[in-house]
Design an enzyme around this catalytic site. Structure first.
Site, mmCIF file in Angstrom:
data_model
loop_
_atom_site.group_PDB
_atom_site.id
_atom_site.type_symbol
_atom_site.label_atom_id
_atom_site.label_comp_id
_atom_site.label_asym_id
_atom_site.label_seq_id
_atom_site.Cartn_x
_atom_site.Cartn_y
_atom_site.Cartn_z
ATOM 1 N N GLY A 176 0.789 -1.012 -0.107
ATOM 2 C CA GLY A 176 0.071 0.174 0.225
ATOM 3 C C GLY A 176 0.815 1.178 0.142
ATOM 4 N N CYS A 196 -27.618 -9.410 -16.864
ATOM 5 C CA CYS A 196 -26.823 -9.117 -18.016
ATOM 6 C C CYS A 196 -27.991 -9.530 -18.988
ATOM 7 C CB CYS A 196 -25.777 -9.998 -18.198
ATOM 8 S SG CYS A 196 -24.889 -9.965 -19.620
ATOM 9 N N CYS A 249 -25.980 -12.619 -21.204
ATOM 10 C CA CYS A 249 -25.787 -14.161 -20.642
ATOM 11 C C CYS A 249 -26.595 -14.406 -19.294
ATOM 12 C CB CYS A 249 -24.250 -14.285 -20.088
ATOM 13 S SG CYS A 249 -23.877 -13.247 -18.693
ATOM 14 N N CYS A 285 -22.913 -7.549 -18.941
ATOM 15 C CA CYS A 285 -21.662 -7.667 -17.923
ATOM 16 C C CYS A 285 -20.507 -6.677 -18.305
ATOM 17 C CB CYS A 285 -21.312 -9.048 -17.966
ATOM 18 S SG CYS A 285 -22.117 -10.310 -17.510
ATOM 19 N N CYS A 294 -18.465 -12.698 -20.044
ATOM 20 C CA CYS A 294 -19.794 -12.914 -20.394
ATOM 21 C C CYS A 294 -19.846 -13.582 -21.673
ATOM 22 C CB CYS A 294 -20.180 -11.404 -20.991
ATOM 23 S SG CYS A 294 -21.581 -11.520 -21.456
#
Lengths: 288, 228, 279
Positions: A34, A244, A247, A271, A277
């Protein structure tokens, strides 16, 4: 052995000194999860702000054995993704793929793939703005000092003010997190949806900010906690009933498109991870 | 073996005035006096010769130049006030030694009740208990209840002096130093103050007062001492 | 008979500049300067000693440039001394030398144990955050993580410091000077600090506003018995709040004692001058 290293000398566009520096900085970044590590960002044949930070990391870690995937806005076929992939391919000759499971290195902006990633994969994120403290402290020198002292009171006030102004933690992307209980880190423009994927992940995440000349990292199995309040917890995006259109997935991050048709057009959600997808659609077609 | 509560030996106080060529003045020279528990000693003498300086030396507003001021403290035993540590002096001021100056130092925006109760707050007493005691005293001092929440800034001189005296008595010190306590009071209030002194004495408080009021206050003192 | 001290400053010194062998001989209150005429070094604070008991208010007076703010900044751990010690202890516990803390530890200590109020509110407050956010910062630093409880405590602090709690979400520039000082006090008190540092907090306020701020501090002192270090060039302010006072001049403490003693029987020529020009 020496033949192999000879082959890697001046492999992948960047000169050897640049790669050595970036690798050292990557090691430091992994050692201090970080923490923002400054590096000498090189000039590249693409413009700053188009993924030069991520590209430099990818070019420094890629080997001929790697398989590469590049996504932008979750899509392998967006202009920037195509260009970056082509650049890396032409200068290294490594295999490229759109399949998350097949890739060893994934360079990305805006998204972490939906498919769970493994310990043998590395995700390289392109970072537009590296320091989350820029929201509260414009002076870089002072912000650096604040990081060194873990003085994140102002960032917390920023979160507090977000609740005061908007009634909730309204931060759509670049959600601030605390890494390894020590450093405040920007999650780059990934949606809140992807933030939990950083926590205790199997995968190494490397972040590169080319314009701001900073590298940072979240090594595998690192605690990554979003800034939140007990009574206003961090939440990922969720709109019940949405799925979606392609899909049918209800468990993925969706994007909206305007689709023209004979009635003048309509909004459709699909998606955001296009490759995932497509994979699902292919699977459904195969079983059908 | 019994010592008087307060015993002053060869006390002198001089001031070096650095701003006036370092001139030295000595208002208090070689003073010896003592006061016992429950006793009232009245000091009188011409104006401006340093009677108050003695009280201020005892209270350590002035740092004595030479001599000793022995005080029989509850908490610290027999100690010399002219040499005691500041923290000890502050503690004694809170719990054992009271001082009432000629004029009330009024704090703006603080009510008469809070002004009166401040010594109790300082002793660590909770607000409600302190204010209950404070109200009793205001009653006894003859301050109209309409004024209790007002700032003493608006009070007459006599009313201010009553609050001032109340502040000194309310903490029940073992030694009370009073500087001209009755100077600005009417006859009736003066009697209230004399009665307050008598009650305090009966509770064992030793009192040293500086006053010109030989007929009034002086008549009730156990001893008088002329300062020259 | 030292009592239960919480802060003890020993031989604390700070200078700014290159120093030369004659520096110390050529500066000081007797010569009336803290800057060395030979090398230009400023001796801001020289071998300062002081001790604070729990619940006490100590005043530090002196003119501008006397070193009182330098001393305060060192105690706030914002300025590192050249030499000397700052001992701190909680409730008679083992003393800790604050000068040995690293930046991170110093920050932690400052967040939890110290509160400060500056003369200029823009030093103590972030003008872009709301007033509530500014006060909440101290709570957030002390790891308060419940928004509702933070709001409640902030509103409580605003009431305590006589600020209208319904203005919790307003921005500081919409508040008056006196109110901003009270916002600073609310912020400083938020984490229930052991020591409150006040740096010329009433300078620049008009008299009635000044009286209100002082009254507030006095009440807080009565109610919470909070230990305070009060820096001011105004003897009147010090007289109202502090029972002991330190007088500084040209980087040196020239006199220290009970406040009434300092005001009525000052020993040092400079204190006599200060008192005679104030009264």
């Amino acid at each position: 052995m020496s033949e192999a290293s000879d082959q890697l000398y001046n492999f992948a566009l960047l000169d050897e000194d640049a790669k050595r520096e970036i690798r050292r900085k990557l090691l430091k970044a992994v050692a201090l999860p970080g923490h923002l590590v400054p590096f000498a960002s090189r000039d590249l044949p693409i413009a700053r702000g188009w993924g030069t930070g991520g590209l430099q990391i990818t070019l420094s870690i890629v080997t001929p054995a790697d398989t590469l995937k590049v996504i932008d806005q979750g899509d392998d076929e967006s202009v920037n993704a195509v260009n970056l992939r082509r650049l890396i391919n032409r200068t290294t000759g490594v295999t490229t793929t759109t399949d998350t499971a097949a890739a060893t290195i994934i360079q990305t902006r805006h998204r972490i793939p939906e498919e769970p990633m493994r310990a043998d994969q590395i995700l390289v994120l392109q970072v537009p703005m590296a320091d989350p403290l820029r929201w509260v402290e414009p002076n870089l020198e002072r912000a650096t000092m604040m990081h060194s002292e873990a003085d994140y009171g102002k960032m917390w006030v920023y979160m507090y003010e977000s609740v005061v102004r908007a009634g909730d933690l309204r931060i759509a992307s670049q959600y601030p997190v605390i890494v390894n209980r020590r450093y405040l880190m920007d999650t780059t423009p990934i949606p809140r949806w992807d933030v939990p994927k950083l926590h205790m992940a199997d995968t190494l995440y490397l972040f590169g900010a080319g314009r701001e000349k900073r590298i940072y990292a979240v090594p595998p199995y690192t605690i990554v906690e979003p800034l939140q309040f007990e009574d206003y917890p961090f939440r990922t995006e969720y709109r019940p009933g949405q799925r979606c259109a392609r899909c049918g997935a209800e468990h993925t991050f969706l994007t909206e498109h305007f689709v023209s048709d004979s009635n003048g057009g309509r909004w459709e959600t699909t998606c955001s991870d296009a490759a995932y997808c497509a994979k699902r659609v292919a699977q459904m077609e195969a079983t059908a | 073996m019994s010592h008087p509560l307060l015993e002053i030996r060869n006390l002198s106080k001089s001031f070096t005035l650095h701003l006036i060529d370092g001139r030295e003045i000595t208002p208090v020279r070689d003073v010896n006096l003592s006061v016992a528990t429950g006793e009232h000693l009245l000091i009188h003498g011409r104006s401006g010769i340093g009677k108050t300086s003695i009280l201020k030396c005892i209270y350590r507003t002035y740092l004595p130049t030479s001599g000793q001021i022995w005080f029989d403290s509850h908490q610290f035993g027999r100690i010399d006030l002219s040499r005691a540590a500041e923290s000890v002096i502050l503690n004694l001021r809170e719990h054992e030694i009271g001082f009432c100056s000629q004029f009330l130092r009024v704090l703006p925006r603080v009510s008469a009740l809070d002004t009166l109760c401040e010594p109790l707050y300082r002793q660590g007493m909770d607000r409600a208990t302190a204010q209950a005691i404070g109200r009793e005293w205001l009653q006894r001092l003859g301050i109209s209840p309409a004024l209790w929440q007002a700032s003493p800034l608006t009070f007459s001189g006599g009313e201010q002096q009553r609050i001032n005296l109340g502040r000194a008595f309310i903490a029940r010190p073992r030694l009370l130093l009073l500087d001209e306590p009755t100077a600005s009071l009417d006859e009736a209030t003066k009697q209230v103050v004399i009665e307050m002194i008598r009650v305090a004495q009966s509770e064992g408080t030793a009192i040293i007062s500086v006053s010109h009021d030989l007929a009034g206050l002086g008549a009730h003192a156990n001893r008088q001492w002329t300062f020259q | 008979m030292t009592g239960d001290w919480i802060l003890r400053v020993e031989q604390l010194s700070k200078h700014f500049g290159p120093t030369c062998p004659d520096c110390r001989r050529l500066t000081g209150p007797d010569l009336g300067r803290s800057q060395c005429p030979r090398c230009g070094t400023v001796w801001a604070c020289v071998e300062a000693n002081l001790q604070l008991s729990a619940g006490e208010v100590l005043g530090i007076v002196g003119e501008s440039g006397s070193g009182k703010s330098t001393l305060l900044q060192m105690i706030y751990l914002a300025l590192h001394p050249d030499s000397g010690h700052i001992w701190y202890r909680d409730n008679g516990g083992p003393p800790r030398d604050l000068t040995t803390l690293n930046r991170y530890e110093a920050r932690l200590f400052r967040n939890t144990k110290l509160g400060i109020v500056y003369q200029r509110p823009e030093l103590g407050l972030n003008m872009r955050f709301s007033v509530g956010g500014n006060v909440a910062e101290k709570l957030l630093l002390a790891e308060w993580r419940h928004f509702g409880r933070i709001r409640a405590r902030t509103a409580e602090l605003m009431v305590k410091t006589e600020l209208p709690p319904e203005r919790i979400d307003d921005e500081p520039p919409t508040f008056s000077g006196g109110m901003l000082q009270r916002v600073q006090i609310a912020k400083a008190l938020a984490s229930r600090p052991s020591l409150l540092l006040l740096d010329e907090i009433t300078s620049g306020l008009d008299v009635s506003v000044q009286a209100r701020v002082l009254d507030l501090l006095r009440r807080i002192q009565w109610e919470d018995r909070i230990t305070m270090l009060l820096v001011s060039h105004d003897l009147g302010v010090v007289r109202q709040l502090a029972r002991r006072t330190i007088v500084m001049k040209n980087g040196h403490i020239v006199e220290a004692g009970l406040t009434d003693h300092i005001l009525e029987d000052p020993q040092h020529p400079y204190t006599q001058l200060l008192v005679s020009s104030a009264l």
